[in-house]
Design an enzyme around this catalytic site. Structure first.
Site, short mmCIF file in Angstrom:
data_model
loop_
_atom_site.label_atom_id
_atom_site.label_comp_id
_atom_site.label_asym_id
_atom_site.label_seq_id
_atom_site.Cartn_x
_atom_site.Cartn_y
_atom_site.Cartn_z
N GLY A 22 0.80 -1.21 0.00
CA GLY A 22 0.00 0.00 0.00
C GLY A 22 0.83 1.26 0.00
N ALA A 23 2.08 1.17 0.49
CA ALA A 23 2.92 2.36 0.57
C ALA A 23 4.38 1.92 0.66
CB ALA A 23 2.54 3.20 1.78
N MET A 24 5.27 2.87 0.38
CA MET A 24 6.71 2.58 0.37
C MET A 24 7.48 3.76 0.93
SD MET A 24 9.29 0.74 -0.20
CE MET A 24 11.02 1.24 -0.10
N GLU A 25 8.48 3.45 1.79
CA GLU A 25 9.16 4.45 2.61
C GLU A 25 10.32 5.16 1.95
OE1 GLU A 25 11.04 0.37 3.73
OE2 GLU A 25 9.06 1.14 3.21
N ASN A 26 10.32 5.38 0.65
CA ASN A 26 11.44 6.08 0.02
C ASN A 26 11.83 7.29 0.88
OD1 ASN A 26 10.94 4.47 -2.49
ND2 ASN A 26 9.08 5.70 -2.50
N GLU A 67 5.20 4.43 7.58
CA GLU A 67 6.23 4.84 6.62
C GLU A 67 7.18 5.87 7.19
OE1 GLU A 67 6.48 2.94 4.18
OE2 GLU A 67 4.50 2.03 4.39
N HIS A 109 9.84 4.28 9.20
CA HIS A 109 10.90 3.75 8.34
C HIS A 109 11.97 4.79 8.03
CE1 HIS A 109 9.75 -0.27 7.38
NE2 HIS A 109 8.60 0.04 6.80
N ARG A 119 4.98 -13.18 -8.74
CA ARG A 119 4.08 -14.25 -9.18
C ARG A 119 4.12 -15.45 -8.24
NH1 ARG A 119 6.50 -13.65 -15.18
NH2 ARG A 119 5.70 -11.53 -15.55
#
Length: 889
Positions: free
Chosen positions: A308-312, A345, A348, A823
């Protein structure tokens, strides 16, 4: 990275749950590799360690319409060992030139050969003259692809008031920076990054750092140069481009921003306000100020089945369905989810970005801590939401997976990219969170915070393993933290504490405790050994503490009366009581704190399904629970009733008998809280109302189904707080005409957030005929590329065999929509809810035909879950039937 499995409150909102990786029949065997790596201080690598990068200067020119990009990168590096070849990670990149020099202005040596290894995702550059140890600059010119799957550099298309729009974003975790930048794409290879991009003049470009310079090129394009990042891992780099709007606020010297597609900025105000409060909290807690000049939270249309989200670092990417609050559709649970994701996030930015695990073995240092911080922070900053009890749901999610033979240790050995992808699961997130909660409770929150602060100071901008943390906490607490932590992170499984009937002596209760292991599918398994911190207390009394070590312990608890073990529910273990001890607790159930009521219910239910306690223990508690009980206690009852209803789905008559009981038990509760929200009611009641209506709808309650249909037909009777709930009930019971109406609404909808929700509802139908229509729709051109796979996953929740067979029949098409590294999780995930023995053979056949040996963890976990589900239906449901038959009519 935020995953579906993190919080029960947002399960329906953020991605597709993962299941644990397989570790073989003995369950304890995986502990050895993790311990060996820990002892030797080894770091896994898939690259030769003959060179180390220190800086990447990247120039990127994306062509969104053509779905391609041109790029160059100059990498400052140090050669450690003499040789003629440098090998980097690269995937789906085409190189036009490669050259190396001893520094700026020094002669360039062109590469004599460029060898691209697609299978291993590497590119090797061989030079005619060997490279002596020293510092160099490697310049590479290349091109790549812009995908539609959420990996590497990808595009998301959406409707807007200006017509169709296309935005670009990057997603690099765990190993996809190599799709945009040839790099040492492993977390231990930290470096600084200077990114520039040539982009259309009217669009907004985003990255981790603020824009340092921008210049028009005179051809409708501009060159944007971003400030250089701090030293960080490749997977944290971010680039975004689109017709965006941005709002910002300054908090403690940091510019906090929210970025949305044009026209949606007002829906991000809560996220911006939350970011300000969370930043203040984290700056204080970690003892290290957030080090970047800005931190954006970027909302993107669409969704992923996997996250759902990413901590860049400095540029958090979040799908808008878990960040934005649309006043026409968003509910209280959406508001809580938005806060939770932001808190996760932002945590993070310290645990993961500032200090990064050395290799994916210790991924939990990122995800377990972010999961713990999100819930701790939500409880502190929003006590009115009463979310502290949610820790039980998170712990239960971990234990349910950890008690199967296919579990793995929190710290697990990872060899391949696919294994790393499978590590984002309930053990890493939720067990990691639960173990942290237990250890903090053991040492005290002040000592724990002191240890965390020392860890941050000692390792900022660096990479660590778990023992680096235990060393600092143990020093602060002066307690044997490391030994307990090793037991819970280096070996798999769930301890089981058996409680003998207590004895009262001289005003104290004497307890005898024995440690075993809770296993759902290996009843005769030889128990592993843990040192288990235990807290016990009599009802209303003072707590007593001990550590069960060597398998046994005795404990004197102040006061006499019913005794609760794991008081406060901070421990990661199951508790099974002798019959008299349980009966005494059940008699005093109303006097327990809500969190202990939840814990007792959770243990009773899981133990009964594993055959370790009578199912009547839970059912008697559920029957006796008063309407005045905490809404989250009722939420557990609702959850179990829903699970039992699903267990009976192949037995219509037995299912109807259970549904009659469940509806009779829950209907008074719905009458008590009502369909309409009351002024000033607790948020937990608002959330319970949604759960209750949906579950009664699933149980087939004719009154609830009729009321949902009435409100759907009369939009004036459909308040925002109930919109999704009512639509879910209507969609679940949709006939062809209703499905057509929902489909027409999805086609006509212009708001991406609402449009995606409507397409998801089309996949929720209980009627197999409508489910088949949803499956066909999911692989067509109509829903966007990120929505289709999620629709198939939603069909699989109710029709796993139908969805899995459809996916296999359309595997080539689905492979275009699910990235290769995911996959191995996606396809087994479609079949994991089945209770048909034939599905086991299908999953094995899929794995044999498509997956390497190292990528079969999710397949084996799915199979273990199916086998357990079959066992429950054959061995446990008769006990439920007997209990139901004994109830007064």
């Amino acid at each position: 990275m935020q995953r579906k499995l993190i919080s029960a409150a947002v399960l329906a909102l953020i991605g597709l749950s993962a299941v644990p990786a397989h570790v073989g029949a003995a369950a304890a065997k995986p502990a050895a590799p993790a311990k060996a790596a820990l002892a030797k201080g080894q770091t896994t690598t898939q690259l030769p360690r003959n060179a180390v990068p220190s800086h990447y200067a990247v120039s990127l020119t994306p062509n969104a319409a053509a779905a391609t990009f041109d790029a160059s990168v100059t990498i400052a590096l140090e050669v450690k060992q003499r040789g003629d070849t440098l090998t980097l990670n690269a995937a789906e990149l085409a190189f036009s030139s490669a050259a190396i020099s001893a520094g700026p202005g020094q002669p360039l040596q062109q590469a004599a050969a460029i060898n691209v290894d697609d299978k291993n995702e590497t590119a090797s550059f061989r030079f005619a003259q060997p490279l002596a140890p020293g510092k160099y600059q490697l310049k590479l010119v290349y091109s790549g692809k812009i995908g539609t799957q959420t990996s590497g550099l990808f595009s998301l298309d959406y409707d807007s008031a200006q017509g169709k729009q296309r935005a670009l974003y990057t997603q690099f975790e765990n190993s996809d920076a190599r799709r945009v930048i040839p790099s040492w794409d492993e977390p231990d290879y930290k470096a600084t990054f200077a990114l520039e991009a040539v982009v259309p003049q009217q669009l907004m470009a985003l990255s981790n750092m603020p824009i340092a310079a921008s210049s028009e090129l005179g051809d409708g394009r501009k060159r944007v140069q971003f400030a250089t990042t701090p030293k960080m891992s490749t997977y944290l780099l971010f680039f975004g481009l689109g017709d965006f709007e941005r709002a910002s606020a300054v908090e403690q010297g940091v510019e906090l921003g929210v970025v949305t597609k044009r026209g949606a900025l007002g829906q991000a105000q809560f996220a911006l306000d939350s970011s300000r409060a969370v930043l203040r909290e984290y700056n204080d807690y970690f003892g290290v100020k957030y080090p970047l000049p800005k931190l954006d939270n970027i909302a993107a249309p669409g969704r992923s089945p996997f996250f759902g989200a990413m901590e860049n670092w400095g540029a958090i990417f979040t799908f808008e369905h878990v960040m934005l609050l649309d006043p026409s559709i968003s509910t209280q649970s959406d508001k809580q989810a938005s806060f939770l994701v932001a808190a996760h996030e932002m945590a993070h930015q310290w645990f993961g970005d500032l200090v990064t695990m050395r290799w994916w073995d210790d991924l939990w240092l990122n995800e377990g801590f972010a999961s713990w911080m999100e819930n701790r922070t939500m409880s502190r900053l929003h006590p009115e939401w009463n979310t502290a009890l949610g820790a039980i749901g998170s712990r239960e999610g971990a234990m349910e997976r950890d008690a199967l033979v296919t579990t793995h240790p929190v710290v697990q050995h990872i060899d391949t990219v696919e294994q790393a992808s499978q590590a984002f699961d309930a053990i890493t997130y939720s067990k990691g969170e639960a173990v942290i909660r237990m250890l903090e409770n053991y040492v005290g929150e002040n000592a724990w915070r002191e240890g965390v602060r020392a860890y941050m100071q000692a390792h900022k901008y660096g990479n660590t393993v778990s023992d680096d943390l235990w060393k600092q906490v143990e020093k602060a607490a002066r307690l044997p933290v490391r030994a307990i932590a090793h037991d819970f992170t280096l070996q798999p499984g769930v301890p089981l504490i058996r409680v003998a009937d207590p004895v009262c002596r001289n005003g104290n209760t004497q307890l005898s405790l024995t440690q075993g292991e809770f296993s759902k599918d290996l009843p005769n398994k030889q128990a592993l050994s843990w040192r288990v911190p235990v807290v016990a207390q009599t009802i209303g009394g003072k707590p007593a503490r001990t550590v069960v070590s060597g398998g046994k312990a005795s404990l004197s608890v102040p006061g006499c009366g019913p005794v609760l073990v794991n008081a406060g529910q901070a421990g990661y273990y199951r508790t099974v009581y002798a019959p008299k001890a349980f009966a005494a607790l059940a008699g005093g159930f109303d006097q327990l704190a809500p969190i202990d009521q939840l814990g007792l219910m959770a243990d009773s239910w899981s133990l009964s399904m594993a055959g370790l306690q009578p199912a009547s223990n839970f059912l008697d508690l559920a029957k006796a629970t008063s309407l005045a009980a905490d809404p989250q206690v009722w939420g557990k009852i609702v959850e179990v009733f829903h699970s039992l209803d699903r267990s009976y789905e192949a037995q219509p008559e037995r299912r109807q008998r259970f549904a009659k009981f469940a509806i009779a038990r829950l209907t008074p509760l719905l009458a008590h809280i009502g369909w309409e929200a009351k002024a000033g009611e607790a948020t937990s009641i608002i959330n319970l109302r949604e759960e209750l209506i949906e579950t009664l709808g699933d149980l087939g309650d004719p009154l609830v189904i009729a009321e949902a249909r009435r409100r759907y037909a009369d939009q004036s009777a459909l308040p925002t707080a109930l919109r999704r709930t009512v639509l879910t009930v209507v969609a679940r019971h949709a006939d062809a005409a209703t499905w057509d109406a929902l489909h027409a609404a999805a086609q006509a909808e212009k708001t991406p957030l609402v449009k995606a929700e409507l397409y998801g509802l089309l996949a929720a139908a209980a009627d197999p005929a409508q489910a088949k229509r949803a499956l066909q729709l999911a692989i067509g051109a109509e829903p966007d590329a990120t929505t289709g796979p999620g629709m198939i996953s939603r069909v699989a929740n109710r029709h796993p065999d139908l969805a899995f067979d459809f996916a296999l029949a359309n595997q080539a098409e689905l492979n275009k929509r699910v990235d290769a590294n995911s996959r191995s999780r996606y396809f087994p995930g479609l079949g994991k809810s089945s209770a048909d023995p034939a599905m086991i053979a299908k999953l094995k056949a899929y794995a044999d035909a498509n997956l390497s040996a190292s990528a079969r963890g999710d397949t084996k976990s799915a199979i273990a879950g199916i086998e357990y589900r079959i066992k429950v239906r054959s061995e446990r449901l008769p006990e439920i039937d007997a209990w139901l038959a004994a109830q007064p009519r």
